[in-house]
Design an enzyme around this catalytic site. Structure first.
Site, PDB file in Angstrom:
ATOM      1  N   LYS A 114       2.775  27.697   4.540  1.00 18.73           N
ATOM      2  CA  LYS A 114       4.085  27.407   5.284  1.00 18.73           C
ATOM      3  C   LYS A 114       4.952  26.603   4.642  1.00 18.73           C
ATOM      4  CE  LYS A 114       2.253  30.415   7.797  1.00 18.73           C
ATOM      5  NZ  LYS A 114       2.677  31.861   7.327  1.00 18.73           N
ATOM      6  N   GLU A 201       9.409  19.663  11.067  1.00 19.72           N
ATOM      7  CA  GLU A 201      10.473  20.520  11.249  1.00 19.72           C
ATOM      8  C   GLU A 201      11.124  20.125  12.448  1.00 19.72           C
ATOM      9  OE1 GLU A 201       9.907  24.874  11.536  1.00 19.72           O
ATOM     10  OE2 GLU A 201       9.898  25.025   9.479  1.00 19.72           O
ATOM     11  N   HIS A 236       2.266  33.202  22.123  1.00 12.70           N
ATOM     12  CA  HIS A 236       2.496  33.520  20.958  1.00 12.70           C
ATOM     13  C   HIS A 236       1.669  35.026  20.794  1.00 12.70           C
ATOM     14  CE1 HIS A 236       3.732  29.770  20.173  1.00 12.70           C
ATOM     15  NE2 HIS A 236       2.859  29.047  20.416  1.00 12.70           N
ATOM     16  N   ARG A 293       2.116  41.885   5.633  1.00 14.44           N
ATOM     17  CA  ARG A 293       1.385  42.962   5.877  1.00 14.44           C
ATOM     18  C   ARG A 293       2.475  44.037   6.811  1.00 14.44           C
ATOM     19  NH1 ARG A 293       0.575  39.160   9.894  1.00 14.44           N
ATOM     20  NH2 ARG A 293       1.439  40.013  11.903  1.00 14.44           N
TER      21      ARG A 293
HETATM   22  C1  MV4 Z   1       9.521  26.892  15.907  1.00 14.92           C
HETATM   23  C2  MV4 Z   1      10.091  26.885  17.234  1.00 14.92           C
HETATM   24  C3  MV4 Z   1      11.182  26.057  17.219  1.00 14.92           C
HETATM   25  N1  MV4 Z   1      11.564  25.275  16.428  1.00 14.92           N
HETATM   26  N2  MV4 Z   1       9.991  25.914  14.839  1.00 14.92           N
HETATM   27  C4  MV4 Z   1       5.734  29.494  17.153  1.00 14.92           C
HETATM   28  C5  MV4 Z   1       4.859  30.385  16.237  1.00 14.92           C
HETATM   29  C6  MV4 Z   1       5.082  30.020  14.814  1.00 14.92           C
HETATM   30  N3  MV4 Z   1       5.066  31.451  14.007  1.00 14.92           N
HETATM   31  C7  MV4 Z   1       6.354  29.177  14.783  1.00 14.92           C
HETATM   32  N4  MV4 Z   1       6.703  28.973  16.118  1.00 14.92           N
HETATM   33  C8  MV4 Z   1       8.135  28.560  16.662  1.00 14.92           C
HETATM   34  N5  MV4 Z   1       8.383  27.472  15.533  1.00 14.92           N
HETATM   35  C9  MV4 Z   1      10.905  25.239  15.020  1.00 14.92           C
HETATM   36  N6  MV4 Z   1      11.377  24.248  14.168  1.00 14.92           N
HETATM   37  C10 MV4 Z   1       9.694  27.535  18.189  1.00 14.92           C
HETATM   38  C11 MV4 Z   1       8.603  28.428  17.891  1.00 14.92           C
HETATM   39  C12 MV4 Z   1       8.025  29.383  18.897  1.00 14.92           C
HETATM   40  C13 MV4 Z   1       8.134  30.615  18.937  1.00 14.92           C
HETATM   41  C14 MV4 Z   1       8.454  31.264  17.886  1.00 14.92           C
HETATM   42  C15 MV4 Z   1       8.381  32.719  17.693  1.00 14.92           C
HETATM   43  C16 MV4 Z   1       7.960  33.267  19.099  1.00 14.92           C
HETATM   44  C17 MV4 Z   1       7.739  32.555  20.063  1.00 14.92           C
HETATM   45  C18 MV4 Z   1       7.590  31.238  20.024  1.00 14.92           C
HETATM   46  C19 MV4 Z   1       7.120  30.718  21.291  1.00 14.92           C
HETATM   47  C20 MV4 Z   1       7.119  29.255  21.141  1.00 14.92           C
HETATM   48  C21 MV4 Z   1       7.517  28.578  20.020  1.00 14.92           C
END
Ligand code: MV4
Length: 505
Positions: A114, A201, A236, A293
């Protein structure tokens, strides 16, 4: 070309369909409990993997490569999940002289880290969330960790370098909680991924999850597609996806597409991939991660662009050049929505409900596509993901797509296992969904506040008739003094009939 499909369920069928259209023979693989699965029947030939546990079947690199050798397949499509983002598998295929239908092992490896993928995004001029430049050094003094978090600004997210999809993340609201969260995230990441490294982050509040599908060929061409809105998730796990997003205007769409394509070009990306972004409520977007993918939700993109993404994956894998109108790929024709149908009980905390599918009636008609991996009589195994099918609706606009989805959901009848269909029937009437008012927290909040009315619809007509017939049968048998079929008592044949009709209680 001859393609071994190293996967199961609906995605294996989806890939084999593209193969058949192209006149390309397909090879299926299966575990013992999948012996009679639709993907095995659909394949032109199929090879047993000998064990049910994923590690000994759909994740067993040696067995899969051996199956390709034995059947004379020259290509391997990994689908999604299992080995789809496994650099070792991609490298092993290539080492065995097989085309891997996906990007190079190097790119899979790069994007799997990441902090490395963040750096690649930054290098390509793609906006990233403010954060650390790389992993936190294991021996970084506590006051320096505090200094980094302070300069990023609270709240901060502690994320696993090897993570993704929500695992190994810790949200920190204030400095007092920082070191504990870093320790916890390191330990969780070490256990889950074998790599304890974490980074920081800034937390982006009230965000939508927007992603951009793209295709790249082996000649340096990259084409991005109109965005997908994937905010409707539960812990998620995506539940409903749609395209286009109500929150994205044409300028943002173009900017998102350009950002995704710049990243892909920057790393020499070939084949299908997706760049995930967070979109905040001021319309700014930030790179989140890249999925190397084909994704579950690819059909909605196909519906609004008319492009067969799997077919292009195969063409790209055999060295063809992309021939797509880039302008058209960013211009949605109508609107598409996908509901993921799982064998899970939404009334009981979404526990998986493996079991035999007794009856199955799938929706049809204008604008409806059901990508399914199951059939009546098939027993949903407990070893794998419990997604049964993806119901997709297309309409001229969002409201027509929703109406069609709601209509199709009334037609969908699955007996024998509990499914998420009743939940979708409820969600598709929810005012916030209808208004397009949601973010990534919407579904968990909405489910928590849902009134305790049962989701389960009364038995559908066909099931009622089956029950009625069974009841008459049982009663007349009892009255005539003859024993009921197998089990002897009227009550048990009633139960059997109820089970056959898909009503397990
Ligand atoms: C975040 C975020 C807010 N701020 N990063 C969740 C899964 C992973 N792929 C990254 N995720 C998140 N990263 C920052 N800096 C909020 C999420 C997040 C989220 C992102 C996508 C879809 C659903 C989510 C549910 C909760 C939090």
């Amino acid at each position: 070309m001859k393609v071994l499909v190293a996967n199961r369920g609906e995605i294996a069928v989806r890939i084999m369909r593209a193969c058949r259209e192209m006149g390309v023979p397909s090879v299926g693989v299966y575990s013992p409990s999948d012996r009679l699965a639709p993907h095995v029947r659909y394949a032109d030939e199929a090879i047993g993997l000998g064990a049910d546990r994923p590690a000994e079947s759909y994740l067993a690199i040696g067995k899969l490569i051996d199956a390709a050798r034995r059947t004379g397949a020259d290509s391997v499509h990994p689908g999604y999940g299992f080995l789809a983002e496994n650099a070792e598998f991609a490298a092993a295929c290539r080492a065995a002289g097989l085309r891997f239908v996906g990007p190079s092992a190097d790119v899979i490896e790069l994007m799997g880290g990441k902090t490395a993928s963040r750096a690649a995004a930054q290098a390509a001029g793609v906006p990233v969330v403010p954060g650390t430049d790389g992993p936190l050094a294991a021996d970084l003094p506590d006051d320096e960790v505090h200094g980094m978090a302070a300069s990023i600004g609270y709240p901060v997210f502690v994320k696993a370098v090897a993570g993704g999809g929500g695992k190994g993340m810790r949200l920190v609201q204030e400095p007092d909680a920082l070191l504990g969260a870093v320790r916890a995230a390191r330990s969780e990441a070490g256990t889950a991924f074998g790599n304890p490294a974490v980074y920081l982050e800034r937390y982006v509040a009230v965000a939508r999850h927007i992603e951009v599908q793209l295709l790249g060929d082996e000649h340096g061409n990259v084409v991005p597609f109109v965005e997908r809105e994937c905010s409707i998730q539960r812990r998620h796990q995506k539940v409903i996806e749609e395209t286009p997003s109500v929150a994205v205007d044409t300028d943002t769409r173009r900017a998102l597409g350009e950002a995704a394509a710049n990243l892909a070009r920057g790393v020499g990306y070939a084949n299908a991939g997706t760049v995930e972004f967070l979109l905040d409520d001021s319309g700014r977007f930030y790179f989140l991660e890249m999925n190397t993918r084909l994704q579950v939700e690819h059909p909605i993109t196909e519906m609004v662009t008319g492009v067969d993404l799997v077919r292009w994956q195969l063409r790209i894998a055999r060295g063809e050049r992309l021939a797509l109108d880039a302008e058209r790929m960013l211009t949605p024709r109508g609107h598409a929505i996908e509901c993921r149908v799982y064998a899970e009980d939404p009334e009981a905390g979404f526990v998986p409900c493996p079991g035999r599918i007794t009856t199955l009636r799938t929706p049809d008609g204008p604008g409806i596509r059901d990508d399914s991996g199951v059939a009546a009589g098939y027993e949903v195994p407990l070893f794998y993901d419990s997604m049964l099918s993806k119901l997709v609706a297309w309409g001229e606009n969002r409201s027509e797509a929703i109406d069609r989805m709601a209509r199709a959901l009334t037609e969908y009848e699955i007996g024998g296992v509990r499914t998420t269909i009743p939940l979708f029937r409820w969600m598709l009437r929810h005012p916030d969904f209808l208004a397009g008012r949601f973010d990534t927290g919407y579904l968990d909040r909405t489910l928590a506040g849902r009134p305790p009315t049962p989701l389960q619809a009364p038995p559908a007509e066909a099931e009622e008739v089956a029950l009625l017939v069974a009841a008459i049968h049982a009663v007349t048998r009892a009255a005539s003094g003859r024993p009921a079929a197998a089990a002897g008592a009227p009550q048990s044949s009633w139960r059997q009939a109820a089970r056959a009709a898909g009503l397990r209680r």
